[in-house]
Write a protein that holds these residues in place. Structure first.
Motif, PDB file in Angstrom:
ATOM      1  N   ASP A 290       1.733   4.133   8.346  1.00 15.33           N
ATOM      2  CA  ASP A 290       1.726   3.251   7.174  1.00 15.33           C
ATOM      3  C   ASP A 290       2.934   2.319   7.113  1.00 15.33           C
TER       4      ASP A 290
ATOM      5  N   HIS B 161       0.840  -1.195   0.000  1.00 12.09           N
ATOM      6  CA  HIS B 161       0.000   0.000   0.000  1.00 12.09           C
ATOM      7  C   HIS B 161       0.880   1.252   0.000  1.00 12.09           C
TER       8      HIS B 161
ATOM      9  N   VAL C  40       2.640   4.609   1.344  1.00 13.93           N
ATOM     10  CA  VAL C  40       3.100   5.049   2.658  1.00 13.93           C
ATOM     11  C   VAL C  40       3.088   6.578   2.635  1.00 13.93           C
TER      12      VAL C  40
END
Length: 351
Positions: free
Chosen positions: A181, A174, A176
């Motif tokens: 994250d 995903h 950051v």
């Protein structure tokens, strides 16, 4: 000896970058440490120069330029044989080969030197620099020179600093965009205690491994991501196994141009000067090329399908706050005076 000293004084009146490239402490050690009769003139010599990155990378192109300059300045007598893509081993192995006198030149990132010279960890501190000119001021100034002067005691000579650039994060999970994250991401890093501690503080699971193993580790999902400058990400085709690129710019990494002291001590002053001049000239070319290539690499990586995201200034500040204890810890270990000097140099540039 007096003539040698006079030549050193004359040599050290050139601009600051050339001073940094060897006319100071790193250039003055041979007279006391080399028992053999100094060479004179320019002799025919073969010089092995290895790097870990590919020939098409700006560092590879810089090394190619260096070889051309040495050939030109020596009238073809000094022949530099470039070895790319870790053909002679990784940065650590090549540096050890220089120390043993088995290889003449390598241009590693500064991080592998930390094992021998702890002060080099100052360049691994995250979020020190906002742009390249701040890093150049530190590298080409007193801080960079002080660290070059520590190399001869380890059978190495430093001829200055080239540019790797700002490291950015890629991963397969995903984007950051904020400190949270990082949590749980398995990230390949260099074997460097500052990097490891910083990623751990952010909640990631750092996994040190050799650079040559990174692509296969990403492909097999042994790790989720890695961090490197944009030109390196592009050159090594990490976009083929990574979907997300986050412009974290968390660490600026320099290259240091190293020559084996055992080899350097055999050279005449004329030959040494050729290497110094060529390293500086090729270094200026390499820095400019690296800057432009990083700009281009971002667009190319996006075009290749990577989803790139910026990190807002306020989120960057939050990341800095999270890792502040890491900075404080290592500042004490490597020398708070040196760290303060580095921050002061950055502050001057910003003003």
């Amino acid at each position: 000896m007096k003539k040698w000293l006079r030549n050193m004084v004359i040599g050290c009146t050139v601009p600051a970058l050339l001073l940094l490239a060897g006319c100071g402490g790193s250039g003055g050690s041979a007279a006391t440490s080399s028992p053999q009769t100094p060479a004179t003139g320019i002799q025919e010599r073969s010089i092995k120069a290895g790097i870990g990155l590919n020939e098409d990378h700006p560092e590879g192109q810089g090394l190619k330029k260096f070889a051309e300059l040495v050939d030109q300045k020596s009238g073809g007598k000094l022949k530099v044989q470039p070895y790319y893509a870790a053909q002679l081993g990784d940065d650590k192995k090549m540096t050890e080969a220089l120390q043993a006198g088995l290889q003449e030149i390598t241009i590693p990132s500064t991080s592998p030197l930390v094992g021998d010279i702890k002060e080099y960890a100052v360049f691994d501190f995250p979020f020190i620099f906002n742009e390249e000119k701040e890093a150049h001021a530190v590298l080409d100034g007193p801080v960079g020179q002080k660290l070059l002067e520590k190399l001869p005691a380890h059978n190495l000579i430093g001829l200055g600093y080239w540019e790797n650039g700002f490291r950015n994060l890629t991963n397969s999970k995903h984007p950051v965009a904020k400190a949270e994250d990082f949590k749980g991401l398995r990230i390949r890093t260099m074997q460097n205690q500052v990097h490891l501690a910083a990623f751990q503080a952010l909640g990631a699971n750092p996994s040190p491994m050799a650079f040559s193993e990174v692509f296969s580790a990403l492909e097999s999902r042994t790790v989720d991501g890695q961090e490197n400058p944009l030109a390196t990400i592009k050159s090594n085709k990490y976009n083929e196994v990574q979907g997300y690129l986050s412009l974290t710019k968390h660490v600026y990494t320099p290259f240091v141009f190293l020559v084996s002291k055992k080899f350097r001590d055999k050279l005449s002053e004329e030959e040494r000067q050729i290497l110094r001049d060529s390293a500086v000239e090729a270094g200026k070319y390499q820095r400019e090329l690296n800057f432009s290539e990083n700009q281009k690499a971002l667009e190319d990586l996006k075009a290749a399908g990577m989803k790139a995201n910026e990190v807002l200034a306020e989120e960057m500040a939050r990341m800095q706050e999270v890792i502040k204890p890491v900075i404080d810890k290592f500042a004490k270990e490597i020398g708070e005076e040196l760290v303060k000097e580095m921050y002061d140099e950055v502050a001057k540039v910003r003003k």
